[in-house]
Design a protein around this motif. Structure first.
Motif, PDB file in Angstrom:
ATOM      1  N   VAL A   5      -3.249   2.384  -4.986  1.00 38.55           N
ATOM      2  CA  VAL A   5      -1.846   2.449  -5.357  1.00 38.55           C
ATOM      3  C   VAL A   5      -1.224   1.068  -5.135  1.00 38.55           C
ATOM      4  CG1 VAL A   5       0.387   3.505  -4.920  1.00 38.55           C
ATOM      5  CG2 VAL A   5      -1.698   4.880  -4.746  1.00 38.55           C
ATOM      6  N   GLU A   6      -0.763   0.485  -6.241  1.00 37.35           N
ATOM      7  CA  GLU A   6      -0.171  -0.847  -6.180  1.00 37.35           C
ATOM      8  C   GLU A   6       1.339  -0.757  -6.038  1.00 37.35           C
ATOM      9  OE1 GLU A   6      -3.315  -1.814  -9.682  1.00 37.35           O
ATOM     10  OE2 GLU A   6      -1.704  -0.334  -9.525  1.00 37.35           O
ATOM     11  N   SER A   7       1.919  -1.816  -5.521  1.00 37.48           N
ATOM     12  CA  SER A   7       3.374  -1.926  -5.454  1.00 37.48           C
ATOM     13  C   SER A   7       3.744  -3.397  -5.417  1.00 37.48           C
ATOM     14  CB  SER A   7       3.918  -1.207  -4.217  1.00 37.48           C
ATOM     15  OG  SER A   7       3.406  -1.788  -3.033  1.00 37.48           O
ATOM     16  N   LEU A  20       2.430  -8.725  -4.089  1.00 38.83           N
ATOM     17  CA  LEU A  20       1.867  -7.432  -4.491  1.00 38.83           C
ATOM     18  C   LEU A  20       1.066  -6.837  -3.334  1.00 38.83           C
ATOM     19  CD1 LEU A  20       0.465  -8.280  -8.051  1.00 38.83           C
ATOM     20  CD2 LEU A  20       2.765  -7.541  -7.422  1.00 38.83           C
ATOM     21  N   SER A  21       1.064  -5.521  -3.269  1.00 38.26           N
ATOM     22  CA  SER A  21       0.257  -4.805  -2.284  1.00 38.26           C
ATOM     23  C   SER A  21      -0.520  -3.706  -2.974  1.00 38.26           C
ATOM     24  CB  SER A  21       1.149  -4.171  -1.205  1.00 38.26           C
ATOM     25  OG  SER A  21       1.899  -5.131  -0.519  1.00 38.26           O
ATOM     26  N   TYR A  94      -3.691  -5.549 -11.960  1.00 38.74           N
ATOM     27  CA  TYR A  94      -4.462  -4.383 -11.543  1.00 38.74           C
ATOM     28  C   TYR A  94      -5.204  -4.668 -10.242  1.00 38.74           C
ATOM     29  CZ  TYR A  94      -3.779  -2.742 -16.342  1.00 38.74           C
ATOM     30  OH  TYR A  94      -3.242  -2.339 -17.526  1.00 38.74           O
ATOM     31  N   CYS A  95      -5.097  -3.747  -9.348  1.00 38.69           N
ATOM     32  CA  CYS A  95      -5.865  -3.815  -8.119  1.00 38.69           C
ATOM     33  C   CYS A  95      -7.263  -3.245  -8.380  1.00 38.69           C
ATOM     34  CB  CYS A  95      -5.164  -3.002  -7.037  1.00 38.69           C
ATOM     35  SG  CYS A  95      -5.965  -3.036  -5.428  1.00 38.69           S
ATOM     36  N   GLY A 113      -6.618   0.411  -9.860  1.00 36.50           N
ATOM     37  CA  GLY A 113      -5.274   0.937  -9.753  1.00 36.50           C
ATOM     38  C   GLY A 113      -4.661   1.120 -11.131  1.00 36.50           C
ATOM     39  N   GLN A 114      -3.452   1.639 -11.145  1.00 34.98           N
ATOM     40  CA  GLN A 114      -2.796   1.944 -12.415  1.00 34.98           C
ATOM     41  C   GLN A 114      -2.120   0.727 -13.023  1.00 34.98           C
ATOM     42  OE1 GLN A 114      -1.556   2.532  -9.473  1.00 34.98           O
ATOM     43  NE2 GLN A 114       0.610   1.986  -9.514  1.00 34.98           N
ATOM     44  N   GLY A 115      -1.969  -0.326 -12.241  1.00 31.59           N
ATOM     45  CA  GLY A 115      -1.358  -1.552 -12.739  1.00 31.59           C
ATOM     46  C   GLY A 115       0.116  -1.650 -12.393  1.00 31.59           C
TER      47      GLY A 115
END
Length: 122
Positions: A5-7, A20-21, A94-95, A113-115
């Motif tokens: 889960v990216e943020s 970004l995390s 994207y992670c 990740g979803q981007g």
């Protein structure tokens, strides 16, 4: 189930900074190499930076000296600090992580990740 889960994406002016995390989760799994890729409109996905479990990092030439990747193994989290952002850094980021588990016979697998969208403006 493994997921990332990216943020932290958003809009920033050229020359600015953004962080970004990405948090990886999944009971019984261990996360090995983690990193960030990006895909700009009309372009292929490309590597930005990757970091091993032991914290060895590699960067794309386009971001060297401006971006810093780091990780917190206790929290299964990878970070990307982006400084001196340029218009050409605009992309979906994207992670990425490789992972394995004993239950899966230690097979090395990968998850995305979803981007998260990063937009750099004038």
């Amino acid at each position: 189930q493994v997921q990332l889960v990216e943020s932290g994406g958003g809009l920033v002016q050229a020359g600015g900074s953004l962080s970004l995390s990405c948090v990886a989760s999944g009971d019984g799994f261990s996360f090995d190499s983690m990193g960030w890729y990006r895909q700009a409109p009309g372009k292929e996905r490309e590597l930005v930076a990757v970091i091993t479990y032991g914290a060895t990092a590699n960067y794309a030439d386009a971001v060297k000296g401006r971006f810093t990747i780091s990780r917190d193994n206790a929290r299964n989290t990878v970070f990307l600090q982006m400084n001196s952002l340029k218009l050409e850094d605009t992309a979906v980021y994207y992670c990425y992580s490789t992972y394995y588990s004993e239950a899966d016979d230690w097979r090395n697998r990968e998850v995305w990740g979803q981007g998260t969208l990063v937009t750099v403006s004038l």
